[in-house]
Design an enzyme around this catalytic site. Structure first.
Site, PDB file in Angstrom:
ATOM      1  N   LYS A 116       0.834  -1.204   0.000  1.00  0.00           N
ATOM      2  CA  LYS A 116       0.000   0.000   0.000  1.00  0.00           C
ATOM      3  C   LYS A 116       0.864   1.248   0.000  1.00  0.00           C
ATOM      4  O   LYS A 116       0.554   2.239  -0.671  1.00  0.00           O
ATOM      5  CB  LYS A 116      -0.924  -0.001   1.218  1.00  0.00           C
ATOM      6  N   GLU A 200      -2.851   6.816   8.014  1.00  0.00           N
ATOM      7  CA  GLU A 200      -3.576   7.772   7.175  1.00  0.00           C
ATOM      8  C   GLU A 200      -4.632   8.509   7.984  1.00  0.00           C
ATOM      9  O   GLU A 200      -5.189   7.964   8.942  1.00  0.00           O
ATOM     10  CB  GLU A 200      -4.279   7.054   6.020  1.00  0.00           C
ATOM     11  N   ARG A 292      -6.003  -8.642  -8.688  1.00  0.00           N
ATOM     12  CA  ARG A 292      -6.658  -9.943  -8.847  1.00  0.00           C
ATOM     13  C   ARG A 292      -8.130  -9.713  -9.118  1.00  0.00           C
ATOM     14  O   ARG A 292      -8.621  -8.575  -9.053  1.00  0.00           O
ATOM     15  CB  ARG A 292      -6.499 -10.770  -7.568  1.00  0.00           C
TER      16      ARG A 292
END
Length: 662
Positions: A116, A200, A292
Site C-alpha cells: 500500500k 492515514e 486480482r
C-alpha cells in the site's frame, strides 16, 4: 486457448473458475489440503492433487508444492483465484520461470501495487489524489507515533501488504495508538507475513467505491464500472452492488478515468480493482489496487452480461480485450451478499461444523449462487467460513432489493449458526434502501441489525403451531400403521380430550406452549392467556395460508418434525425449535469463573498470569481463529487462579484457558 489449467485455490473460488473452464472445454486440475480431500472443488475438477496439511501455510500458500503439481499434471497455466497466492509476486515470477502461464498480472505490477505504501507513492507521481498520511519505510514504533501525531487524529492504521480488512485499526485518540499499532502489526504479520503498516487520516463517514479494471498485453486498458462496497463491518464487506446509488454520471466518469490511469501506471494486464475512499461531498482518494479478481465480481458480470474469468483466460493466452470502453454498457442493478457460518449475536464469532441443512433459493436469470459446499459438507476451522455468495439482478435497485429479500427468505442453514437473519435485517434497513450507507455505519449502529433475544408475537407462535399441526397430520396420513384402524386418524381425537394437543417450541432459552383443539386446518389455540381461532389453514410445504381470528395471512415457512422456520408479515425471520410437550430442561448458566476457547484456534498473546487482579472486561488473551483475532476478556473482576494457555499454543473449542479464584 489453454487445454489444461491448474486452479491454485479452494472452495467457492475454485468452483467458480472450474465452472467457466468446463464451459470452455478446458481440463481442470485442483489442489487440496488434508482438510479438503472431500471438498466440492476436488469433486468438480477433472483431477485433483494433495499438497499438504490443513493450515494454509502448509498447503495453499506453498507455491513450491503447487508448481510441482503443475509440472506433474502438465498444466499449461495456473489460475490463482482470489486470495492465497493471487497477489504473491514471488509465485507469479516462479510460474513464469517454470514456463507456466500465471493467469494474472505481471509480477512487476503485483509488486508495484502489493505494498500500500509503495502504491500510494506511485499514485502520487501520477497525480492521483491521496489521503494525507505516512507511507514510509521506517517502521520504528516511535517514528510511527510521531507520524501519527503529525497526521492528526482520528487516523487509520493499515497493513502495508494485503487487504480484506486485516491489520486495520481506527485510532481516535493518541493514548490508544500504541496498543492499536501492536495489534495491527500482529495481524498483518499473521495474515500477510509482513508487519509493515501505513498511517492515514481517517475520512469521516466515507464511502468505499471500487472500479473493475482490465488490461491486455496489447496496451488496452478499460474499466467495467464501479461497485459500491460501503456496507462493511470491521472493514469486511457485507453487501456489494452496482451501480452505486451515490455516483452521478460525471463522478463515475472521473473515477473511471482515474482507475484506468492507475492501471496504466503499472502496465496492468488482466483483472484488477482500483479502490477509492469517497467523501460526503463526492471527493475521492485512491486507497489501494487489488491485483486480482475480486470476490464481488459477480455483480459486475450480471449487469454487463460478461464472464470475467473467461476474459482472464483469454487475456492470459495473449488475446486482446473482447470489448473497448465505448462498448461497456450496463443494464439493471445487481446486489451480492455472503452467507457465512458465524453468529451475529455473539459478535459474529466464526462457526464450524457439518451443514446438516443447506437450503438455498433456485437459480434463475434473477438469482445466482456461487458456493463451495453442499448439504452434508463441513465448514472447517482452517479457512474462511463463507458458505455461499448470493447474487441477485433486476431492472432497477428497488426491484433488486426485493429480489434479495425473497432469495434470503428461501435460505436455511442448520448446523453452524449463520448470518442470514442479519442480512435480512440489513436489506430492509432504511440506510440500505435509501442508499445512505457509509463504511462505518454498521459498526456505529450494530444494535439496529443484531437484535439479540426477542419475543415473538403471539400470531407468529400460532402460525408455527398451525404449520406443525398440518405437517404432523399429513405425515400421519402418509404413513399410517393400519390405514383401516380408527386409531390411525389424524384428527387427534382422544377419549375425554376432544382432540386436545400440546405443541411446544423453543427460541433460545425461552419455551412457548400452545394448546390446540381441532384438525384439518380448523383449530382453537391458546398461548398463555391469549386465544386464537384458525380457519381455512393450508400448508403446501413452502407457504401457509390461514385465517387467524378472521384475518387472512399468507406466510412463507417450512416445517418438519424438528423445527418451524417462518417469516412474519413484517418480514422478520423466526426459527422455532419443536420441543417435547412433556419435558423441558434448561441449561445452567455458565459461571463467571473461567474463560474458555470459543472455537479452535491459536493463542497469539497472553496478557495475564496467575495471581493477577483484573477488572471486568479487561483483555486477558488474544487468539487467532478463522483468519481473525479474538480478544478474550475477563467476565468479572477478581483474582486469576490459573492460566492454562501459552503463546503460540493451538487450543480446541471449549478448552479452559483461564480460571478465577473464589
Amino acid at each position: 486457448m489453454f487445454e489444461r489449467v491448474l486452479i491454485a485455490n479452494r472452495g467457492e473460488i475454485a468452483c467458480r473458475v472450474i465452472r467457466t473452464c468446463r464451459r470452455l472445454g478446458i481440463h481442470t486440475i485442483a489442489v487440496y489440503s488434508e482438510a479438503d480431500k472431500d471438498a466440492q472443488h476436488v469433486r468438480q475438477a477433472d483431477e485433483a492433487w494433495p499438497i499438504g496439511g490443513p493450515r494454509p501455510a502448509d498447503s495453499y500458500l506453498r507455491g513450491d508444492a503447487i508448481l510441482d503439481v503443475a509440472r506433474k499434471s502438465d498444466a499449461q497455466a495456473i489460475h490463482p483465484g482470489y486470495g492465497f497466492l493471487s497477489e504473491n509476486t514471488a509465485f507469479a515470477r516462479a510460474c513464469t520461470e517454470a514456463g507456466i502461464v500465471f493467469i494474472g498480472p505481471k509480477p512487476e505490477s503485483i509488486e508495484a501495487m502489493g505494498s500500500k505504501a509503495e502504491a500510494k507513492a506511485l499514485m502520487a507521481k501520477h497525480g492521483v489524489p491521496l489521503v494525507p498520511g505516512y507511507h514510509g519505510e521506517n517502521q520504528q514504533p516511535e517514528v510511527l507515533a510521531e507520524e501519527a501525531r503529525a497526521t492528526g487524529f482520528p487516523l487509520m492504521i493499515k497493513a502495508a501488504s494485503g487487504g480484506g480488512g486485516k491489520g486495520m485499526r481506527i485510532v481516535r485518540e493518541e493514548k490508544d495508538f500504541a496498543d492499536a499499532l501492536a495489534s495491527a502489526q500482529r495481524e498483518a504479520q499473521s495474515s500477510f507475513g509482513d508487519a509493515r503498516v501505513i498511517v492515514e487520516r481517517y475520512v469521516d463517514h466515507p464511502r468505499h467505491i471500487e472500479f473493475q479494471v482490465f488490461g491486455d498485453s496489447h496496451g488496452h486498458v478499460i474499466h467495467l464500472n464501479e461497485r459500491e462496497c460501503s456496507a462493511q463491518r470491521r472493514y469486511q464487506k457485507v453487501l456489494e452492488e452496482t451501480p452505486s446509488p451515490f455516483l452521478t454520471p460525471e463522478r463515475r466518469q472521473a473515477m473511471g478515468e482515474a482507475a484506468v490511469a492507475a492501471a496504466r501506471a503499472v502496465d496492468y494486464v488482466g483483472a484488477g480493482t482500483v479502490e477509492f475512499i469517497v467523501g460526503k461531498d463526492g471527493t475521492f482518494f485512491f486507497m489501494e489496487m487489488n491485483t486480482r479478481l475480486q470476490v464481488e465480481h459477480p455483480v459486475t458480470e450480471m449487469t454487463l452480461g460478461l464472464d470475467l474469468v473467461e476474459w482472464q483466460l483469454r487475456v492470459a493466452d495473449g488475446e486482446s480485450l473482447p470489448l473497448a470502453q465505448p462498448d461497456i454498457r450496463a443494464h439493471g442493478h445487481a446486489i451480492e451478499v455472503r452467507l457465512y457460518a458465524e453468529d451475529p449475536e455473539q459478535n459474529f464469532l466464526p462457526g464450524s461444523g457439518r451443514l446438516a441443512t443447506l437450503r438455498l433459493p433456485a437459480t434463475s436469470a434473477h438469482v445466482r449462487l456461487d458456493g463451495g459446499v453442499v448439504e452434508g459438507d463441513t465448514v472447517t476451522i482452517f479457512y474462511d467460513p463463507m458458505i455461499a455468495k448470493l447474487i441477485v439482478w433486476d431492472e432497477d435497485r428497488p426491484r433488486a432489493l426485493q429480489r434479495m429479500r425473497e432469495a434470503l427468505a428461501g435460505c436455511e442453514i442448520a448446523g453452524p449458526k449463520s448470518n442470514i437473519a442479519f442480512l435480512e435485517r440489513l436489506v430492509r434497513h432504511p440506510v440500505i434502501v435509501e442508499g445512505r450507507i457509509d463504511t462505518g455505519y454498521l459498526d456505529r449502529h450494530l444494535d439496529q441489525f443484531v437484535t439479540g433475544h426477542s419475543t415473538p408475537p403471539c400470531r407468529t407462535v400460532f402460525a408455527a403451531t398451525v404449520a406443525a399441526l398440518l405437517h404432523d397430520e399429513a405425515a400421519a396420513r402418509a404413513n399410517p400403521v393400519d390405514p383401516h384402524s380408527p386409531w390411525a386418524s389424524a384428527d387427534a381425537w382422544r377419549i375425554g380430550h376432544a382432540g386436545k394437543r400440546l405443541e411446544a417450541f423453543a427460541i433460545g432459552e425461552e419455551r412457548y406452549e400452545v394448546t390446540a383443539h381441532g384438525h384439518a386446518g380448523s383449530y382453537r389455540l391458546r398461548l398463555s392467556e391469549v386465544d386464537c381461532v384458525v380457519d381455512g389453514a393450508h400448508y403446501d410445504g413452502a407457504v401457509l395460508n390461514a385465517r387467524f381470528d378472521g384475518e387472512s395471512l399468507r406466510l412463507p415457512l417450512s416445517a418438519d418434525h424438528r423445527r418451524v422456520l417462518l417469516h412474519d408479515a413484517a418480514g422478520r425471520r423466526w426459527h422455532l425449535e419443536r420441543s417435547p410437550a412433556f419435558a423441558w430442561e434448561t441449561k445452567d448458566a455458565a459461571g463467571g469463573n473461567q474463560i474458555v476457547a470459543p472455537m479452535p484456534g491459536r493463542i497469539v498473546l497472553v496478557k495475564a498470569s496467575a495471581g493477577d487482579q483484573v477488572e471486568e472486561g479487561q483483555e486477558l488473551l488474544v487468539m487467532e481463529a478463522m483468519k481473525m483475532e479474538l480478544a478474550l476478556k475477563a467476565p468479572r473482576a477478581g483474582t486469576i487462579e490459573s492460566v492454562s494457555a501459552s503463546q503460540g499454543e493451538f487450543v480446541e473449542a471449549d478448552a479452559v484457558l483461564v480460571r478465577f479464584g473464589d
